[in-house]
Design a protein around this motif. Sequence first.
Motif, short mmCIF file in Angstrom:
data_model
loop_
_atom_site.label_atom_id
_atom_site.label_comp_id
_atom_site.label_asym_id
_atom_site.label_seq_id
_atom_site.Cartn_x
_atom_site.Cartn_y
_atom_site.Cartn_z
N UNK A 287 -32.32 -35.82 -61.45
CA UNK A 287 -33.37 -36.84 -61.44
C UNK A 287 -34.76 -36.26 -61.58
N UNK A 288 -34.89 -34.96 -61.42
CA UNK A 288 -36.21 -34.33 -61.47
C UNK A 288 -36.43 -33.54 -62.75
N UNK A 289 -35.63 -33.80 -63.78
CA UNK A 289 -35.83 -33.06 -65.02
C UNK A 289 -37.24 -33.29 -65.55
N UNK A 290 -37.84 -34.42 -65.20
CA UNK A 290 -39.20 -34.70 -65.63
C UNK A 290 -40.23 -33.76 -65.06
N UNK A 347 -24.65 -38.70 -57.58
CA UNK A 347 -24.75 -37.50 -58.41
C UNK A 347 -24.14 -37.76 -59.79
N UNK A 348 -23.00 -38.44 -59.79
CA UNK A 348 -22.33 -38.70 -61.07
C UNK A 348 -23.19 -39.60 -61.96
N UNK A 349 -23.84 -40.59 -61.38
CA UNK A 349 -24.69 -41.49 -62.17
C UNK A 349 -25.90 -40.75 -62.72
N UNK A 350 -26.55 -39.96 -61.86
CA UNK A 350 -27.72 -39.20 -62.33
C UNK A 350 -27.31 -38.18 -63.39
N UNK A 351 -26.16 -37.56 -63.19
CA UNK A 351 -25.69 -36.57 -64.16
C UNK A 351 -25.40 -37.22 -65.51
N UNK A 394 -23.86 -27.27 -37.63
CA UNK A 394 -22.53 -27.71 -37.19
C UNK A 394 -22.43 -29.23 -37.23
N UNK A 395 -23.50 -29.91 -36.85
CA UNK A 395 -23.49 -31.38 -36.88
C UNK A 395 -23.38 -31.90 -38.30
N UNK A 396 -24.03 -31.21 -39.25
CA UNK A 396 -23.90 -31.61 -40.65
C UNK A 396 -22.46 -31.45 -41.11
N UNK A 397 -21.83 -30.34 -40.70
CA UNK A 397 -20.42 -30.14 -41.05
C UNK A 397 -19.54 -31.23 -40.50
N UNK A 398 -19.81 -31.67 -39.26
CA UNK A 398 -19.04 -32.77 -38.67
C UNK A 398 -19.23 -34.06 -39.46
N UNK A 399 -20.48 -34.32 -39.86
CA UNK A 399 -20.75 -35.54 -40.63
C UNK A 399 -20.04 -35.50 -41.98
N UNK A 400 -20.02 -34.33 -42.61
CA UNK A 400 -19.38 -34.23 -43.92
C UNK A 400 -17.89 -34.51 -43.83
N UNK A 401 -17.28 -34.08 -42.74
CA UNK A 401 -15.85 -34.32 -42.58
C UNK A 401 -15.54 -35.79 -42.32
N UNK A 402 -16.56 -36.57 -41.97
CA UNK A 402 -16.34 -37.98 -41.65
C UNK A 402 -16.69 -38.94 -42.77
N UNK A 403 -17.10 -38.43 -43.93
CA UNK A 403 -17.45 -39.32 -45.03
C UNK A 403 -16.50 -39.12 -46.19
N UNK A 404 -16.39 -40.14 -47.01
CA UNK A 404 -15.56 -40.05 -48.20
C UNK A 404 -16.35 -39.38 -49.30
N UNK A 405 -15.80 -38.36 -49.93
CA UNK A 405 -16.55 -37.65 -50.99
C UNK A 405 -16.97 -38.60 -52.11
N UNK A 406 -18.11 -38.35 -52.67
CA UNK A 406 -18.61 -39.18 -53.76
C UNK A 406 -17.90 -38.84 -55.06
N UNK A 407 -18.18 -39.63 -56.08
CA UNK A 407 -17.55 -39.42 -57.38
C UNK A 407 -17.96 -38.08 -57.97
N UNK A 408 -17.10 -37.51 -58.79
CA UNK A 408 -17.31 -36.18 -59.33
C UNK A 408 -18.23 -36.23 -60.55
N UNK A 409 -19.03 -35.18 -60.68
CA UNK A 409 -19.86 -35.00 -61.87
C UNK A 409 -18.99 -34.44 -62.99
N UNK A 410 -19.24 -34.90 -64.20
CA UNK A 410 -18.50 -34.42 -65.36
C UNK A 410 -19.39 -33.50 -66.20
#
Length: 553
Positions: A287-290, A347-351, A394-410
């Motif tokens: 998003x910051x290519x500009x 990320x996938x949309x911006x990519x 460590x708290x960030x790691x805990x949060x990451x384990x509790x969310x569904x991963x976003x769509x993949x970039x191609x």
Amino acid sequence: MTDGPLGVHTRHEGVVMLPIDRFRRRPAREGEPTDAGAGAGAGAGAEAVADAGRTAHAAARMVAAAAVASVAVALSGCAQGAASKAGPGAVPRTIVIGLGDSAGRPASDDAEHLAEPIESYSDGALVPQIRWEAHTERVDRASGEGYAVVGDMVLDGSVDLAVLPDFVWIDAGAERLSAVKAPFLLTDEATMDAVATSPLGAEMLDELDDLGVVGLALLPEALRHPIGFDEPFLEVDDVAGATLRSLDPAGRELIEVLGGTATNLANEDLAQAVTDGEVQGAESSYAQIGSLPRSGTFTGDVAFFAKFNTAVANRGWFDGLDSDLQDAVRRAAADTTEYVVESNPTEAESAAAFCAAAGSIAFAGPEAVAAFEAAASPMRERMEADPVVREAMASIGDLERGVEPASMVEPCDFDAGEATDAAGGMDPETATFPEGTYRAELDVDDFLAAGVDEGTARNHAGVWTLTFEDGVFDDPGCPGSTYLVRDGRVEVRLGSVGESCGSVAGSVLFNAAWTFADGELRFVDIIGSEADGPALQRFHEVLWGSQPWKRVE
């Protein structure tokens, strides 16, 4: 600073930016908030030079100033007539939101969205005014320290609020917040959203109080990846010996740890260094290519760390508000957080938008990613040595384990030749347009008579030059710009990427019928840029149609 005008590109005293509005936040999906603030019409003050060197992409810059002036007038008018919590007959208070960006950047969108509900929730008692690139009051626009300068300004009360990158406060000592910069820890935007709305995010904002500001909102922006201007960074050895730009101190540290050389050059200084071959890449986001002088190839599976923006208030100013107005500001900040979380592109949309408009994405592969992580371990170990930072990580790691991963970039491979080869496609109808180089001297009174504010009118009066040849709208700063004739009308479209394409990049700049006689070209029945909308139509009519364009070549 750029790492952002709306509507169209602006050049400030020879400084070039490359805003691409297609990377701004997507429209809300069904059921999501739709009040996206000023959206694509807000912008920064344009200071184009009035001489024969002006070209049409400078037109693409002018709308920014016109839009800002319109917003400011609208805000002031609403405030004067609104019931105010300041009391009957009291004058509403203008408050200043400072940014280190021009309009059109993600942080600018955040600021625009913050401003609107502040006025609404305060019943017109507080009338926000956004001061784009506020650092230019103290340092040159190209300074790589512009964000830190705006941080100083909110601390000393020169601005009342500010929307600034996280690294301004991390560099000032925000320990918990610094955890978002741990290399390869935060690699998913869903986790970024979780951090912003979690108790950890509230703790990160609370610690800003110790730095002298009131933390109001933590606003996810994007993951940061390496981009190579000529060759991608697919292995650690590719970074070694290369120079990469980063405005973030954590980014510069990581580049050095990986064996590269880091620089914080910005704007025209960066553009010159890239042209001279002195800088080979940057850490940035789709998003910051500009904010970069040219496009290139991102390494899509190497996410260095995350970038958040912060909304903060000067402590003295905030404490001086009564409780109702403090609540209004906090409610507006909470709304802004919700809006950013709900409307940020994935990320996938911006990519995908980046691939379609500007450049390529390559993958390093699992083994190379593991090698990047291993090479970055000294920086992570240094951070983990601080118990506060370690706990936050460590708290960030805990949060990451509790969310569904976003769509993949191609991955993708951008075909610049396909985007820029316009001349070969000129058809017989387009050939009827009288090609050549044209000049016109635009009069300030014509802009004023059209309702354009005086500052914008004076900034855009002067001599302008347009060149049309073989279907190419010739602008060296925006390659791939074209013109096309259909049904007796000429349509000018800017290229997708270039130093001065602006946020009209890839879009129609204007569409018009024309007459040509005695060497003079006149545009009539003008339709302004599709990226700007109807609010700036009169501006386009004056810019293109108020004077004849005289052929000089």
